[in-house]
Scaffold this active site. Structure first.
Site, mmCIF file in Angstrom:
data_model
loop_
_atom_site.group_PDB
_atom_site.id
_atom_site.type_symbol
_atom_site.label_atom_id
_atom_site.label_comp_id
_atom_site.label_asym_id
_atom_site.label_seq_id
_atom_site.Cartn_x
_atom_site.Cartn_y
_atom_site.Cartn_z
ATOM 1 N N HIS A 130 23.588 30.003 39.499
ATOM 2 C CA HIS A 130 23.263 30.593 38.184
ATOM 3 C C HIS A 130 22.600 29.595 37.233
ATOM 4 O O HIS A 130 22.116 29.986 36.173
ATOM 5 C CB HIS A 130 24.524 31.138 37.504
ATOM 6 C CG HIS A 130 25.122 32.327 38.208
ATOM 7 N ND1 HIS A 130 24.384 33.448 38.523
ATOM 8 C CD2 HIS A 130 26.385 32.560 38.658
ATOM 9 C CE1 HIS A 130 25.165 34.331 39.141
ATOM 10 N NE2 HIS A 130 26.387 33.807 39.233
ATOM 11 N N ASP A 167 25.567 35.686 47.829
ATOM 12 C CA ASP A 167 26.612 35.793 46.794
ATOM 13 C C ASP A 167 26.440 37.168 46.131
ATOM 14 O O ASP A 167 25.321 37.673 46.019
ATOM 15 C CB ASP A 167 26.409 34.682 45.763
ATOM 16 C CG ASP A 167 27.535 34.607 44.739
ATOM 17 O OD1 ASP A 167 28.390 33.722 44.854
ATOM 18 O OD2 ASP A 167 27.550 35.453 43.812
ATOM 19 N N HIS A 169 26.506 38.027 43.193
ATOM 20 C CA HIS A 169 25.745 37.976 41.935
ATOM 21 C C HIS A 169 24.327 37.481 42.183
ATOM 22 O O HIS A 169 24.104 36.639 43.068
ATOM 23 C CB HIS A 169 26.447 37.033 40.944
ATOM 24 C CG HIS A 169 27.868 37.416 40.676
ATOM 25 N ND1 HIS A 169 28.931 36.785 41.278
ATOM 26 C CD2 HIS A 169 28.378 38.400 39.900
ATOM 27 C CE1 HIS A 169 30.061 37.355 40.864
ATOM 28 N NE2 HIS A 169 29.755 38.337 40.031
ATOM 29 N N ASP A 254 32.125 36.290 47.270
ATOM 30 C CA ASP A 254 32.629 37.280 46.312
ATOM 31 C C ASP A 254 32.116 38.689 46.595
ATOM 32 O O ASP A 254 32.474 39.625 45.888
ATOM 33 C CB ASP A 254 32.325 36.849 44.870
ATOM 34 C CG ASP A 254 30.935 36.273 44.696
ATOM 35 O OD1 ASP A 254 30.116 36.387 45.628
ATOM 36 O OD2 ASP A 254 30.665 35.701 43.616
#
Ligand code: ZN
Length: 351
Positions: A130, A167, A169, A254
């Site tokens: 991120h 991931d 996200h 995740d």
């Protein structure tokens, strides 16, 4: 008999030192549990460990702005660890531990590129995908995988690096850093409409990077069959046509069904299957393969699925089959940009 595959890892207790009193989902226990389970699994007895080293300011500035590093250092010594960002805590130790996380990835990349080991998995934290050029967020301080890709360009002279981010996200930081280059092709598969609320299929890159940023936002409830189908229809084609010299994987756990932070439904076996597929694609395109840990916040499923990844990496590459998933076919027909189909093709044999 097949020769054993040599798997390198970065596994170091220094990463436990990035922590706060108040609990955070991004906590040392994530790695403590994983390291413990690796030690208990006789099938993982042959892993080869490499020492970590901190990335320098100069290496950080190849990816992040000088202003951002100054901000990190200034906020790290403030009394409130959340003075910079609501998720991304910074303590006096954090900048150095984040430098070690990135540096561990670079050390392992060197070992994989020099064929000291066949492949590797950097089991580090804090995560990185991120972190943008000028901003940290979502628990990420420095973008470990972007620093690794840039290192492969600068130090090893590579010019075609594929980053696959599974991931749950969107890998917004990695996208931001490489949005305008064709030297790094970024491909992120993530759940739509969750943090960080970016990563639309229409974000395909700019300038020389146009067509080299691929986002596959997926709805809640996508699981093993859907991810397998995406690998068979899109990922395989991209690799066969881009012919990466290295495949770097932003491995977040995740998207696991047990993880409370998302609604996707990958199983531990699903992560194993994705790893086997990537390993086969890499061997088929004569590409080096390196995994880097990102998210995963349910510590049991994180550990089980990361151990499954390590086991898969230790097996000899072999051709993999892919599943047919009607929801993926609908998604591709509805949302997949025509420009990307033209550039990379689409394997419709599975339709
Ligand atoms: Zn994540």
């Amino acid at each position: 008999m097949n020769k054993a595959v040599q798997v390198g890892v970065i596994q170091d207790s220094c990463f436990f030192e990035h922590k706060i009193e108040k609990s955070s989902k991004e906590c040392p226990e994530r790695l403590r549990k994983l390291y413990h389970d690796i030690e208990q699994d006789p099938r993982l007895a042959g892993l080869i460990r490499f020492p970590v080293q901190a990335v320098s300011d100069e290496q950080i500035f190849r990816v992040h702005s000088e202003h951002y590093l100054k901000q990190v250092l200034a906020h790290a010594v403030k009394p409130d660890p959340y003075s910079y960002d609501v998720d991304t805590y910074l303590t006096p130790e954090s900048p150095y531990i984040a430098r070690l996380a990135a540096g561990g990835c670079l050390a392992l990349a060197d070992a994989v590129l020099s064929r000291e080991v066949d492949t590797g998995f950097a089991l580090v934290r804090p995560p990185g995908h991120h972190a943008e050029i000028g901003r940290g967020m979502g628990f990420c301080i420095f973008n470990n995988i972007a620093l690794t890709a840039q290192h492969l360009i600068d130090r090893h002279g590579l010019s075609r690096i594929l980053i696959i981010d599974f991931d749950v996200h969107h890998g917004n930081g990695t996208q931001d850093i490489f949005f305008q280059t064709d030297k790094v092709l970024t491909l992120s598969i993530h759940q739509n409409n969750i943090f960080p609320f970016s990563g639309q299929a229409t974000e395909i890159g700019q300038g020389e990077g146009r067509g080299y940023n691929i986002n596959i936002p997926v709805p809640a409830q996508f699981g093993d069959a859907e991810y397998s189908c995406l690998f068979g229809t899109i990922v395989q084609n991209v690799i066969e046509n881009y012919l990466p010299q290295a495949i770097l994987v932003s491995a977040g756990y995740d998207a696991h069904a047990e993880d409370p932070i998302s609604q996707t439904c990958l199983s531990t076996e699903g992560y194993y299957a994705m790893t086997r597929a990537l390993q086969y694609f890499a061997s088929n395109s004569d590409s080096r393969l390196l995994f880097v840990l990102e998210g995963g916040y349910e510590i049991n499923s994180l550990s089980a699925a990361a151990c499954a990844t390590l086991r898969a990496l230790g097996e000899p590459p072999a051709a993999q089959g892919f599943l047919h998933a009607p929801r993926v076919i609908q998604l591709i027909k509805r949302e997949w940009p025509h420009e990307l189909i033209q550039k990379w093709g689409l394997n419709t044999a599975i339709f």
